[in-house]
Design a protein around this motif. Structure first.
Motif, PDB file in Angstrom:
ATOM      1  N   ALA A 137      97.161  45.985   1.430  1.00 39.39           N
ATOM      2  CA  ALA A 137      97.543  45.080   2.520  1.00 39.39           C
ATOM      3  C   ALA A 137      97.705  43.655   1.991  1.00 39.39           C
ATOM      4  O   ALA A 137      98.658  42.948   2.336  1.00 39.39           O
ATOM      5  CB  ALA A 137      96.501  45.115   3.633  1.00 39.39           C
ATOM      6  N   MET A 138      96.795  43.236   1.101  1.00 39.47           N
ATOM      7  CA  MET A 138      96.917  41.897   0.511  1.00 39.47           C
ATOM      8  C   MET A 138      98.203  41.806  -0.309  1.00 39.47           C
ATOM      9  O   MET A 138      98.915  40.810  -0.245  1.00 39.47           O
ATOM     10  CB  MET A 138      95.720  41.610  -0.388  1.00 39.47           C
ATOM     11  N   LEU A 139      98.471  42.857  -1.081  1.00 37.41           N
ATOM     12  CA  LEU A 139      99.691  42.864  -1.892  1.00 37.41           C
ATOM     13  C   LEU A 139     100.918  42.650  -1.016  1.00 37.41           C
ATOM     14  O   LEU A 139     101.759  41.782  -1.290  1.00 37.41           O
ATOM     15  CB  LEU A 139      99.788  44.207  -2.636  1.00 37.41           C
ATOM     16  N   VAL A 140     101.001  43.416   0.089  1.00 35.53           N
ATOM     17  CA  VAL A 140     102.148  43.324   0.988  1.00 35.53           C
ATOM     18  C   VAL A 140     102.250  41.929   1.594  1.00 35.53           C
ATOM     19  O   VAL A 140     103.293  41.277   1.539  1.00 35.53           O
ATOM     20  CB  VAL A 140     102.015  44.379   2.116  1.00 35.53           C
ATOM     21  N   PHE A 141     101.122  41.449   2.133  1.00 37.73           N
ATOM     22  CA  PHE A 141     101.148  40.167   2.848  1.00 37.73           C
ATOM     23  C   PHE A 141     101.402  38.998   1.897  1.00 37.73           C
ATOM     24  O   PHE A 141     102.229  38.122   2.178  1.00 37.73           O
ATOM     25  CB  PHE A 141      99.817  39.978   3.583  1.00 37.73           C
ATOM     26  N   PHE A 142     100.711  38.984   0.769  1.00 40.54           N
ATOM     27  CA  PHE A 142     100.880  37.872  -0.176  1.00 40.54           C
ATOM     28  C   PHE A 142     102.303  37.829  -0.711  1.00 40.54           C
ATOM     29  O   PHE A 142     102.861  36.766  -0.963  1.00 40.54           O
ATOM     30  CB  PHE A 142      99.884  37.992  -1.343  1.00 40.54           C
ATOM     31  N   PHE A 143     102.884  39.007  -0.882  1.00 42.96           N
ATOM     32  CA  PHE A 143     104.264  39.071  -1.339  1.00 42.96           C
ATOM     33  C   PHE A 143     105.181  38.497  -0.267  1.00 42.96           C
ATOM     34  O   PHE A 143     106.097  37.721  -0.528  1.00 42.96           O
ATOM     35  CB  PHE A 143     104.624  40.529  -1.631  1.00 42.96           C
ATOM     36  N   TRP A 188     106.802  51.075   0.292  1.00 47.01           N
ATOM     37  CA  TRP A 188     105.700  50.403   0.981  1.00 47.01           C
ATOM     38  C   TRP A 188     105.521  50.858   2.418  1.00 47.01           C
ATOM     39  O   TRP A 188     104.395  51.075   2.870  1.00 47.01           O
ATOM     40  CB  TRP A 188     105.870  48.877   0.915  1.00 47.01           C
ATOM     41  N   TYR A 200     104.888  46.577   8.531  1.00 49.53           N
ATOM     42  CA  TYR A 200     105.661  47.289   7.508  1.00 49.53           C
ATOM     43  C   TYR A 200     105.720  48.787   7.777  1.00 49.53           C
ATOM     44  O   TYR A 200     106.699  49.439   7.445  1.00 49.53           O
ATOM     45  CB  TYR A 200     105.033  47.077   6.122  1.00 49.53           C
ATOM     46  N   PRO A 253      96.845  40.228   6.467  1.00 49.91           N
ATOM     47  CA  PRO A 253      97.391  41.314   5.647  1.00 49.91           C
ATOM     48  C   PRO A 253      97.424  42.657   6.362  1.00 49.91           C
ATOM     49  O   PRO A 253      98.415  43.373   6.274  1.00 49.91           O
ATOM     50  CB  PRO A 253      96.442  41.354   4.446  1.00 49.91           C
ATOM     51  N   LEU A 254      96.363  42.973   7.130  1.00 56.55           N
ATOM     52  CA  LEU A 254      96.379  44.260   7.837  1.00 56.55           C
ATOM     53  C   LEU A 254      97.482  44.274   8.894  1.00 56.55           C
ATOM     54  O   LEU A 254      98.150  45.282   9.090  1.00 56.55           O
ATOM     55  CB  LEU A 254      95.017  44.542   8.474  1.00 56.55           C
ATOM     56  N   PHE A 273     102.753  52.173  -3.517  1.00 52.86           N
ATOM     57  CA  PHE A 273     102.762  50.720  -3.715  1.00 52.86           C
ATOM     58  C   PHE A 273     103.063  50.321  -5.151  1.00 52.86           C
ATOM     59  O   PHE A 273     103.609  49.256  -5.399  1.00 52.86           O
ATOM     60  CB  PHE A 273     101.421  50.114  -3.275  1.00 52.86           C
ATOM     61  N   THR A 287      92.960  36.693   4.495  1.00 57.27           N
ATOM     62  CA  THR A 287      92.869  37.756   3.494  1.00 57.27           C
ATOM     63  C   THR A 287      92.665  39.147   4.078  1.00 57.27           C
ATOM     64  O   THR A 287      92.873  40.130   3.385  1.00 57.27           O
ATOM     65  CB  THR A 287      91.703  37.487   2.517  1.00 57.27           C
ATOM     66  N   ALA A 289     100.276  42.571   8.723  1.00 58.33           N
ATOM     67  CA  ALA A 289     101.540  42.689   7.998  1.00 58.33           C
ATOM     68  C   ALA A 289     101.790  44.145   7.614  1.00 58.33           C
ATOM     69  O   ALA A 289     102.908  44.651   7.702  1.00 58.33           O
ATOM     70  CB  ALA A 289     101.521  41.812   6.752  1.00 58.33           C
ATOM     71  N   MET A 290     100.710  44.814   7.227  1.00 55.66           N
ATOM     72  CA  MET A 290     100.847  46.205   6.810  1.00 55.66           C
ATOM     73  C   MET A 290     101.246  47.072   8.004  1.00 55.66           C
ATOM     74  O   MET A 290     102.064  47.976   7.870  1.00 55.66           O
ATOM     75  CB  MET A 290      99.521  46.683   6.232  1.00 55.66           C
TER      76      MET A 290
END
Lengths: 259, 280
Positions: A115-121, B251, B32, B25-26, B245, B21, B28-29
């Motif tokens: 999730a960090m990889l996706v968001f940070f990207f 993704w 996606y 991110p969650l 990933f 953090t 965003a995931m």
């Protein structure tokens, strides 16, 4: 009763042996001459000598220490503040916020890492040192809050009241009364956070950039590509460093509870 | 000093950090997981539920998910069977400095890098490795064991990695049981087994439950251990998600699989929540 006592002792020793087998093997083979891990072991320190000129492992180690040091400072600072707020004040949403501190250890790291990889990207933070620090701080925050809160349980608030009645302001009380008293807990929490960061592989693996890796990521790559006993040598050094850290923690944080 | 300002200044940095953090991110995931492709450059991207449908349509994914949950359940049970007696012995039959020293010895290996521990197991288990060598030395003619790259190898590595968690959580709750309570039961004529199953186990339940979740959750998401110890037999949902990933770059599918996994974990947690509530 005596019989049971001996059974439980023998059992404990068996469990300890099981826990230590791979570590002892790791250390023994780091002193083995053969590149193909041939046994019986022929004593040699050539892999430690080889380490001295392995610049890739050097920079990975340096990166690991940098990330661990910076994220320890940040998470100790923020985590201690949160523990203080929970201890001193009652406020709406406190329960919710207390629960919110735990996702970093209750969601699989695989999911947090990706999730960090996706968001940070997505937002342009990207990968590398700064991204890893962002991730490691989040991971060690819960540990810091737990350890500092445990120490706060035995803190007598009368000390703070006394300071206040003598005219100390809120922050003066915090920095001159509460924090010094909390210091053993804070140091234990910092050592904890440092160890968490130093050992962290999953999050680092997803946030490592081509030119910036940490030691665990480098070891993983080496294992998958075919490894040499150099990996054993560096791992042995890392194990001793980690264990020294734990012994450090045990000076400040009583393991095993009351005896 | 305004109380509100004090609270805000103490907690804001940490929670902003967690939002950046974990929460964002969650989210965003999640976003996606409903896309048809990774939105890089000028690619055509549309909303779709295809990623979730893939999981339910292809037996391959649900079988792997089941395999991961089975692995998690097995590792957790073995850790409980091995760890509980160990915690009991440590908490109730050993005292003083020995106790503290043994306790430190048990959590020390858990402080060494997880990756390094798994790596050591590969050297023990592989063909011509330490284990084969020692067994053939003790009992000549046993021949190769072929343990490396099998399911039991993965099980062994994971149990070794997570056993200290179970010992730790069980120890904490057993240690808190008052010895006088055990004495009382004994003087009223309760046998050893009665004391164990009617008194110690129920009182240690919080530790057992905590330890089980601390083990189960990371194990179903594990990918490094199955890869290194399982080789071709090491395909689990964790390794598939990792592939999406780092290798396949799908993704959206990886995100969908992650959310399905988290959903299932939450379902299990809810299933256990009556038990957890009773403990309070």
């Amino acid at each position: 009763m005596i019989f049971l006592k001996w059974i439980s002792r023998i059992y404990l020793i068996c469990i300890l042996l099981f826990l230590y087998v791979p570590i002892l093997v790791m250390i023994a083979l780091s002193f083995n001459e053969s590149q193909l891990y041939r046994i019986p072991i022929e004593w040699s320190t050539r892999w430690y000598e080889a380490l001295a000129s392995n610049s890739k492992l050097h920079s990975a180690t340096l990166n690991s220490l940098t990330v661990a040091l910076l994220s320890t400072c940040l998470s100790t600072l923020m985590g201690t503040a949160v523990a203080l707020a929970f201890f001193r004040h009652d406020f709406r949403a406190k329960r919710l916020l207390q629960v919110m501190i735990f996702p970093p250890i209750t969601i699989p790291w695989l999911i947090i890492g990706t999730a960090m990889l996706v968001f940070f990207f997505w937002v342009g933070i990207g990968r590398g040192l700064h991204a890893m620090i962002l991730g490691h701080v989040a991971l060690s925050l819960p540990y810091v809050v737990i350890v500092v809160s445990a120490r706060l349980k035995s803190f007598d608030s009368a000390l703070e009241d006394a300071a206040k009645s003598l005219g100390a302001s809120y922050w003066q009380t915090t920095f001159w009364v509460t924090v010094p008293w909390l210091m053993p807990g804070i140091i234990a929490a910092a050592l904890f956070a440092f160890a968490v960061s130093l050992d962290q592989f999953v999050i680092s693996y997803f946030l490592a950039a081509p030119g910036f890796t940490t030691l665990p990521v480098e070891i993983y790559t080496a294992i998958r590509k075919g490894f040499t006993p150099e990996i054993n040598a560096i791992s042995t050094l890392v194990i001793f460093l980690s264990m020294l850290l734990l012994l450090g923690v045990s000076r400040f944080y009583r393991f095993g509870g009351r005896n | 000093m305004n109380q509100r300002a004090a609270i805000l200044s103490l907690i804001t940095p940490a929670y902003l950090w967690l939002a950046l953090t974990i929460l964002l991110p969650l989210s965003a995931m999640l976003y996606y997981s409903f896309l048809s492709d990774v939105p890089i450059g000028n690619r055509e991207v549309s909303w779709t539920t295809e990623n979730y449908r893939t999981f339910f349509e292809k037996a391959f994914y649900s079988e792997l998910m089941l395999r991961s949950f089975k692995l998690g359940a097995e590792v957790t049970s073995i850790c409980l069977l091995l760890g509980f007696p160990c915690a009991l012995a440590l908490a109730k039959s050993i005292r003083g400095r020995t106790k503290e020293a043994l306790f430190l010895l048990i959590i020390l290996p858990f402080w060494s890098n997880a990756l390094v521990r798994i790596f050591s197991w590969t050297m023990v288990l592989r063909g011509n490795g330490i284990l084969e060598y020692s067994i053939n030395w003790l009992l000549p003619g046993t021949g190769p064991l072929d343990l490396m790259f099998t399911y039991p190898a993965i099980l062994l590595g994971l149990v070794h990695s997570y056993l200290p968690y179970m010992i730790l959580t069980c120890y904490i709750s057993i240690d808190a049981i008052d010895n006088q309570l055990l004495e009382a039961a004994r003087s009223l004529g309760a046998g050893k087994l009665t004391i164990l199953f009617r008194l110690i186990v129920p009182l240690a339940l919080p530790g057992i439950v905590a330890g089980s979740f601390l083990i189960f959750i990371p194990v179903i998401g594990s990918f490094m251990e199955p890869r290194l110890l399982g080789g071709r037999n090491g395909t689990f949902i964790g390794t598939i998600i990792e592939d999406q990933f780092t290798a396949v770059f799908n993704w959206p599918l990886g995100a969908a699989l992650s959310f399905i996994m988290m959903g299932l974990v939450l379902l299990i947690l809810f299933g256990f929540s009556p038990l957890v509530r009773r403990l309070k």
